[in-house]
Design a protein around this motif. Structure first.
Motif, PDB file in Angstrom:
ATOM      1  N   GLU A   1       4.674  -6.961  -0.992  1.00 27.14           N
ATOM      2  CA  GLU A   1       3.485  -7.802  -0.970  1.00 27.14           C
ATOM      3  C   GLU A   1       3.706  -8.909   0.067  1.00 27.14           C
ATOM      4  O   GLU A   1       4.738  -9.584   0.019  1.00 27.14           O
ATOM      5  CB  GLU A   1       3.263  -8.465  -2.331  1.00 27.14           C
TER       6      GLU A   1
ATOM      7  N   ASP B   1       1.511  -4.195   0.675  1.00 29.48           N
ATOM      8  CA  ASP B   1       0.685  -4.099  -0.525  1.00 29.48           C
ATOM      9  C   ASP B   1      -0.199  -5.344  -0.589  1.00 29.48           C
ATOM     10  O   ASP B   1       0.221  -6.408  -1.031  1.00 29.48           O
ATOM     11  CB  ASP B   1       1.570  -3.993  -1.768  1.00 29.48           C
TER      12      ASP B   1
ATOM     13  N   VAL C   1      -3.009  -5.506  -2.312  1.00 27.86           N
ATOM     14  CA  VAL C   1      -3.953  -5.310  -3.421  1.00 27.86           C
ATOM     15  C   VAL C   1      -4.464  -6.662  -3.923  1.00 27.86           C
ATOM     16  O   VAL C   1      -5.659  -6.827  -4.172  1.00 27.86           O
ATOM     17  CB  VAL C   1      -3.284  -4.499  -4.560  1.00 27.86           C
ATOM     18  N   MET C   2      -3.563  -7.633  -4.053  1.00 25.90           N
ATOM     19  CA  MET C   2      -4.008  -8.948  -4.530  1.00 25.90           C
ATOM     20  C   MET C   2      -4.359  -9.887  -3.372  1.00 25.90           C
ATOM     21  O   MET C   2      -5.273 -10.703  -3.486  1.00 25.90           O
ATOM     22  CB  MET C   2      -2.927  -9.577  -5.415  1.00 25.90           C
TER      23      MET C   2
ATOM     24  N   TYR D   1       5.270  -6.482  -7.765  1.00 24.69           N
ATOM     25  CA  TYR D   1       4.457  -5.587  -8.597  1.00 24.69           C
ATOM     26  C   TYR D   1       3.598  -4.716  -7.707  1.00 24.69           C
ATOM     27  O   TYR D   1       2.913  -5.222  -6.813  1.00 24.69           O
ATOM     28  CB  TYR D   1       3.567  -6.374  -9.569  1.00 24.69           C
ATOM     29  N   HIS D   2       3.661  -3.402  -7.967  1.00 24.11           N
ATOM     30  CA  HIS D   2       2.863  -2.478  -7.163  1.00 24.11           C
ATOM     31  C   HIS D   2       2.012  -1.546  -8.015  1.00 24.11           C
ATOM     32  O   HIS D   2       1.370  -0.651  -7.461  1.00 24.11           O
ATOM     33  CB  HIS D   2       3.789  -1.667  -6.245  1.00 24.11           C
ATOM     34  N   GLY D   3       2.001  -1.719  -9.333  1.00 19.46           N
ATOM     35  CA  GLY D   3       1.139  -0.892 -10.162  1.00 19.46           C
ATOM     36  C   GLY D   3       1.875  -0.281 -11.333  1.00 19.46           C
ATOM     37  O   GLY D   3       3.098  -0.415 -11.465  1.00 19.46           O
TER      38      GLY D   3
ATOM     39  N   LYS E   1      -8.539  -4.448  -5.705  1.00 19.92           N
ATOM     40  CA  LYS E   1      -9.118  -5.657  -6.315  1.00 19.92           C
ATOM     41  C   LYS E   1     -10.302  -6.263  -5.550  1.00 19.92           C
ATOM     42  O   LYS E   1     -11.447  -5.879  -5.749  1.00 19.92           O
ATOM     43  CB  LYS E   1      -8.021  -6.704  -6.495  1.00 19.92           C
TER      44      LYS E   1
ATOM     45  N   GLY F   1      -8.239   2.548  -7.297  1.00 14.03           N
ATOM     46  CA  GLY F   1      -7.600   1.296  -7.694  1.00 14.03           C
ATOM     47  C   GLY F   1      -6.285   1.114  -6.988  1.00 14.03           C
ATOM     48  O   GLY F   1      -5.878   1.953  -6.158  1.00 14.03           O
ATOM     49  N   GLY F   2      -5.591   0.023  -7.325  1.00 16.26           N
ATOM     50  CA  GLY F   2      -4.370  -0.330  -6.612  1.00 16.26           C
ATOM     51  C   GLY F   2      -3.217   0.642  -6.827  1.00 16.26           C
ATOM     52  O   GLY F   2      -2.516   1.014  -5.885  1.00 16.26           O
ATOM     53  N   SER F   3      -3.008   1.056  -8.078  1.00 16.68           N
ATOM     54  CA  SER F   3      -1.872   1.954  -8.345  1.00 16.68           C
ATOM     55  C   SER F   3      -2.059   3.281  -7.626  1.00 16.68           C
ATOM     56  O   SER F   3      -1.121   3.801  -7.007  1.00 16.68           O
ATOM     57  CB  SER F   3      -1.729   2.201  -9.849  1.00 16.68           C
TER      58      SER F   3
HETATM   59  C1  LIG Z   1       0.154  -6.417  -5.543  1.00 17.94           C
HETATM   60  C2  LIG Z   1      -0.418  -5.393  -6.473  1.00 17.94           C
HETATM   61  N1  LIG Z   1      -0.242  -4.098  -6.206  1.00 17.94           N
HETATM   62  C3  LIG Z   1      -0.744  -3.132  -6.997  1.00 17.94           C
HETATM   63  C4  LIG Z   1      -1.443  -3.456  -8.143  1.00 17.94           C
HETATM   64  C5  LIG Z   1      -1.975  -2.364  -9.028  1.00 17.94           C
HETATM   65  O1  LIG Z   1      -3.361  -2.315  -8.950  1.00 17.94           O
HETATM   66  P1  LIG Z   1      -4.230  -1.664 -10.131  1.00 17.94           P
HETATM   67  O2  LIG Z   1      -4.057  -2.539 -11.329  1.00 17.94           O
HETATM   68  O3  LIG Z   1      -5.622  -1.666  -9.570  1.00 17.94           O
HETATM   69  O4  LIG Z   1      -3.728  -0.282 -10.347  1.00 17.94           O
HETATM   70  C6  LIG Z   1      -1.642  -4.806  -8.473  1.00 17.94           C
HETATM   71  C7  LIG Z   1      -2.361  -5.175  -9.691  1.00 17.94           C
HETATM   72  O5  LIG Z   1      -2.282  -6.264 -10.184  1.00 17.94           O
HETATM   73  C8  LIG Z   1      -1.119  -5.796  -7.614  1.00 17.94           C
HETATM   74  O6  LIG Z   1      -1.275  -7.098  -7.867  1.00 17.94           O
END
Ligand SMILES: Cc1ncc(COP(=O)(O)O)c(C=O)c1O
Length: 452
Positions: free
Chosen positions: A213, A247, A249-250, A139-141, A276, A105-107
């Motif tokens: 991001e 980042d 992730v989104m 936001y990074h997790g 994601k 996952g992202g975190s």
């Molecule tokens: C930009 C970003 N980084 C990291 C994450 C963390 O991902 P996860 O919820 O899969 O751990 C998110 C989750 O919303 C995110 O939007």
């Protein structure tokens, strides 16, 4: 009832609320056990890029798990994993060949990126490079390292004493640039200068990475920087030997109308973090992609002390591969760009003059609406009004699911609604999203005391 007589309960993510039971989903719609339909205008947490109910994903992973479900990443590789790296690699905006390290996952992917950045510097003999810089309004997790990077105060607050390792610079947030409390600037040159000064004050030989991001998702509500920002930031990082970590992730896998957010500006980071949309919610999955230079340096140099039981998952790679095939075959990145433009245009038509809508923004199918008590002053509603929550509630009551953010204005106050529907959303559904959100905003505002 005697609580000891209950065999077990779910520790709910929404304590105090009775949640509907999700039973089925197709395209952009989720149905609950009572047969009620919900239009999923946020794809959950901006996850479900290819849409719900894809039989081919279920079939691909079912077949694979029947053959082999698990083999430890230190003992085996697998065909799905090797094939995925070959197929996804060229799409990822790092100087390739991209080296993909898959996790759950992202975190986890962010944590992996931090350690990888550290391993890179150690392999080069630059042992003092520990400092990591991130931005406010990010936001990074939620794991402790990722949370510490995140410049999102409402999430940091309960854990503050465990945090504080990393530095933060201003958000690239044109709407609230230069406001006291917002920690935001707009001018790319000013933002690049601030980053450079932060690196210099830490001591350039001690800085490992800058993490951000490309387009801010949930924390600020689909905020893109001014053009010129990313190339200026990349230049500062390069000059000081600091790794640039995007980042995505989104923003990855088509969400903003290009394969990755950084593609809007043609900038190639050293590390790209994705999750994601990579598996669109069909499997818990994320990865870090390293540039060839970073990968080689780490492999040939000091090695990489890291690992998770579920990294390099065969099932994850199988799902990611099939999701990638769908995105390509159905040209869903272009769909995200075109449908996003339609959604943004209709929202601006409908809400552009609304006295409590300060800004409507976004790229592709990542679109944000920022609510204000006063348009002229951009004054936010007080947090106690719980406007965002009211809008989410009113929307849900009408069968529309949207995603929310708070704290954009000063870390506490400020309300945003984020939209991120699946790329298969139809034109009629986009019209329903716009009408539904407008109705929910007015319904919520009717319960909020006037400000001022
Ligand atoms: C930009 C970003 N980084 C990291 C994450 C963390 O991902 P996860 O919820 O899969 O751990 C998110 C989750 O919303 C995110 O939007």
């Amino acid at each position: 009832m005697d609580p000891t007589a209950i065999p077990g309960v779910v520790f709910s993510r929404a304590p105090g609320r009775t949640l509907p039971v999700a039973v089925r989903a197709e395209g952009a719609t989720i149905w609950d056990a009572d047969g009620r339909a919900y239009l999923d205008a946020a794809g959950g947490a901006v996850v479900v890029n290819v849409g719900h109910g894809r039989r081919s994903v279920a079939e691909a992973v079912g077949t694979q798990l029947g053959a082999i479900a698990y083999a430890h990443g230190t003992a085996f590789t697998s065909e799905p994993l090797e094939a995925y790296a070959v197929e996804a690699g060229p799409l990822i905006p790092v100087a390739g060949p991209a080296a993909i390290y898959p996790v759950s996952g992202g975190s986890e992917a962010i944590e992996t990126a931090l350690k990888l950045a550290r391993a890179y510097h150690v392999a080069r003999g630059e042992n003092e490079r520990w400092t990591v810089i991130a931005r406010w309004g990010s936001y990074h997790g939620n794991t402790l390292g990722a949370l510490d990077l995140s410049g999102r105060r409402p999430l940091r607050r309960p854990y503050e004493a465990w945090l504080g390792r990393f530095r933060h610079v201003s958000a690239a947030y044109p709407y609230r640039a230069d406001e006291p409390g917002a920690n935001a600037l707009a001018d790319p040159a000013a933002l690049a200068l601030e980053l450079e000064r932060t690196i210099l004050s830490a001591g350039p030989e001690s800085v490992a990475a800058f993490v951000a991001e490309p387009i801010v998702g949930a924390t600020l509500g689909a905020v893109a920087p001014a053009d010129g920002y990313w190339s200026a930031i990349a230049d500062v990082c390069r000059r000081h030997g600091v790794l640039l970590v995007a980042d995505e992730v989104m923003t990855g896998f088509g969400r903003t109308g290009t394969w990755f957010g950084m593609d809007h500006w043609g900038v190639k980071p050293d590390l790209v973090v994705a999750a994601k949309g990579a598996t669109s919610g069909y499997w818990p999955f994320g990865f870090v992609a390293a540039s060839d230079r970073v990968h080689r340096t780490v492999v040939e140099g000091g090695g990489f002390v890291h690992g998770f039981t579920y990294s390099h998952s065969i099932g994850g790679a199988t799902v990611a591969r099939e999701v990638l095939r769908i995105i390509r075959e159905e040209d869903l990145v272009s769909a995200s760009a075109a449908k996003g433009a339609l959604l943004l245009g209709l929202l601006r038509d409908r809400l552009g003059d609304h006295r409590n809508v300060g800004d409507v923004r976004g790229r592709g199918l990542l679109v944000g609406v920022e609510l204000v008590a006063d348009r002229e002053m951009k004054a936010p509603f007080p947090r106690s009004a719980r406007l965002t929550e009211g809008i989410v509630h009113a929307a849900r009551e009408s069968g529309l699911l949207v995603y929310s953010g708070t704290g954009c204005a000063d870390g506490t106050n400020g309300d945003t609604i984020l939209l991120g529907p699946p790329f298969v959303v139809t034109e009629a559904e986009i019209e329903r999203i716009v009408a539904g959100l407008a109705g929910a905003i007015d319904a919520a505002l009717a319960t909020v005391a006037p400000v001022g």
